[in-house]
Design a protein around this motif. Structure first.
Motif, PDB file in Angstrom:
ATOM      1  N   VAL A  74       0.833  -1.199   0.000  1.00 13.07           N
ATOM      2  CA  VAL A  74       0.000   0.000   0.000  1.00 13.07           C
ATOM      3  C   VAL A  74       0.868   1.250   0.000  1.00 13.07           C
ATOM      4  N   GLN A  75       0.346   2.282  -0.636  1.00 12.07           N
ATOM      5  CA  GLN A  75       0.919   3.624  -0.517  1.00 12.07           C
ATOM      6  C   GLN A  75       0.190   4.301   0.639  1.00 12.07           C
ATOM      7  N   LEU A  76       0.921   4.614   1.688  1.00 17.24           N
ATOM      8  CA  LEU A  76       0.281   5.069   2.918  1.00 17.24           C
ATOM      9  C   LEU A  76      -0.433   6.405   2.759  1.00 17.24           C
ATOM     10  N   TRP A  77       0.097   7.289   1.956  1.00 16.74           N
ATOM     11  CA  TRP A  77      -0.569   8.569   1.756  1.00 16.74           C
ATOM     12  C   TRP A  77      -1.939   8.379   1.099  1.00 16.74           C
ATOM     13  N   GLN A  78      -2.058   7.329   0.289  1.00 15.40           N
ATOM     14  CA  GLN A  78      -3.350   7.027  -0.336  1.00 15.40           C
ATOM     15  C   GLN A  78      -4.351   6.538   0.705  1.00 15.40           C
ATOM     16  N   LEU A  79      -3.897   5.716   1.658  1.00 11.40           N
ATOM     17  CA  LEU A  79      -4.781   5.290   2.739  1.00 11.40           C
ATOM     18  C   LEU A  79      -5.295   6.490   3.525  1.00 11.40           C
ATOM     19  N   ASP A  80      -4.373   7.400   3.855  1.00 11.95           N
ATOM     20  CA  ASP A  80      -4.756   8.604   4.608  1.00 11.95           C
ATOM     21  C   ASP A  80      -5.778   9.433   3.833  1.00 11.95           C
ATOM     22  N   ALA A  81      -5.571   9.547   2.537  1.00 14.77           N
ATOM     23  CA  ALA A  81      -6.424  10.406   1.716  1.00 14.77           C
ATOM     24  C   ALA A  81      -7.841   9.877   1.585  1.00 14.77           C
ATOM     25  N   ARG A  82      -8.034   8.584   1.826  1.00 13.70           N
ATOM     26  CA  ARG A  82      -9.350   7.978   1.606  1.00 13.70           C
ATOM     27  C   ARG A  82     -10.147   7.728   2.880  1.00 13.70           C
ATOM     28  N   GLY A  83      -9.648   8.235   3.987  1.00 12.63           N
ATOM     29  CA  GLY A  83     -10.437   8.218   5.213  1.00 12.63           C
ATOM     30  C   GLY A  83     -10.933   6.846   5.599  1.00 12.63           C
ATOM     31  N   GLN A  84     -12.255   6.704   5.753  1.00 12.99           N
ATOM     32  CA  GLN A  84     -12.841   5.442   6.214  1.00 12.99           C
ATOM     33  C   GLN A  84     -12.587   4.311   5.237  1.00 12.99           C
TER      34      GLN A  84
END
Length: 352
Positions: A74-84
């Motif tokens: 996973v790209q962690l910034w993408q996880l952060d950007a997508r919230g729930q």
């Protein structure tokens, strides 16, 4: 070659070859094929719902077989950007008991490791079922922080030759790898090091093993396989690239493609892609302090039209060395044969 390095021993691999989790390329079909052939395949989470990732992981397991090692990245910034949605995806990963390894990149990895361990405890998973954490780094400072944390199981060292995204301040793999391997060996708890950036065959893999790596990741080589999700039009562009032709490089690093596409990558990252018009156009506007809105509209239109003279085609410095699609399992077997030949000629001994 199951006992060749700490990586092959730990994951039961025939060859210390890793498919990285490349967005838009490393799906379940490709990861499963690499793992079935004796390497270690990672499925990339493509931003979207958890159910889609679960389907890709199930496909990878079906192809790889019941005992082969698999991973997810996973790209962690993408996880952060997508919230729930990002949290749901991460919960799905934590609960995926037949996926042993989790590759983290580009974000606050310590926070996400802590979250993972909490989710595993909530699910009642014991220490034996806990995910191995793979962390991708692009600098000595990042590697030092990771090694000192004692939270990482495998360190992926990415040199500037790699395609796709990496640190703007990254350096060529040989220099970076040597420094980090030295740092790792002086650690009280050394861990396997996987080299990434410009590796295209078993001879390249033998070289990084000779430096002290426990394995190598090949991105561009696996982009060009029949199982890859990489679009055929992009594969054709990569196949026809000519590194060094008429004194020009086939690839370059730039922030232009992200800026024009509106991708919110952390500011310390750029990407290596095939040379096209975007970086020079972006640089010209930056120099003049002009507005980018019109260029962004042009870029969006080019995306819709699949105009790769403008749109990014991410690939490493090996672009053009592979002229046609290959089966991923054939690639793994060929790399293994080349590696065995090279090691036999050099009287290699494991130092990882």
């Amino acid at each position: 070659m199951p006992n060749l390095t700490s990586l092959t021993s730990r994951y039961g691999l025939s060859v210390p070859l890793v498919l990285p989790p490349m967005l838009g390329a490393s799906g379940g079909k490709l990861a499963g094929a690499v793992s079935r052939a004796g390497g270690l395949g990672f499925v990339a989470w493509s931003p979207g719902p958890a159910a889609a990732l679960s389907s890709e992981l199930a496909l990878a397991r079906q192809i790889a077989g019941p005992s082969a090692s698999l991973g997810v990245g996973v790209q962690l910034w993408q996880l952060d950007a997508r919230g729930q949605e990002g949290l749901d995806v991460f919960s799905t990963i934590a609960a995926a008991t037949d996926v042993r390894s989790l590759w983290l990149f580009a974000g606050d990895w310590k926070r996400w490791v802590e979250k993972l361990r909490g989710l595993e405890r909530q699910a009642g998973l014991g220490e034996a079922a806990a995910k191995d954490i793979w962390l991708q780094v692009g600098s000595v400072a990042e590697a030092k922080e990771a090694l000192e944390s004692k939270l990482i199981d495998v360190l992926v060292v990415q040199g500037s030759e790699a395609g796709g995204h990496g640190l703007i301040a990254s350096t060529p793999l040989n220099s970076l790898l040597s420094q980090i391997i030295s740092l790792n060996r002086s650690s009280s708890s050394p861990i396997p090091i996987v080299a990434a950036g410009g590796l295209m065959n078993g001879f390249d893999l033998a070289h990084v093993l000779s430096l002290g790596a426990a394995g190598g990741a090949m991105g561009t080589r696996f982009l060009m396989t029949t199982q890859s999700k990489f679009p055929l039009a992009k594969k054709s562009m990569v196949a026809n690239a000519r590194e060094g032709r008429e004194g020009h490089n086939a690839t370059e690093r730039s922030v232009a493609w992200d800026r024009l596409a509106g991708a919110q990558w952390p500011q310390e990252y750029d990407g290596r892609a095939l040379v096209n018009r975007s970086p020079s156009l972006y640089a010209a506007l930056t120099h003049k302090n002009d507005d980018f809105d019109e260029l962004k509209r042009d870029y969006a239109q080019a995306v819709a039209e699949e105009d790769y003279s403008f749109v990014s085609v991410y690939a490493g410095v090996g672009a053009g060395l592979i002229r046609k699609e290959e089966n991923a399992e054939y690639v793994v077997r060929e790399v293994q044969q080349q590696l065995e030949s090279s090691l036999a000629a050099s009287s290699y001994s494991d130092r990882r």
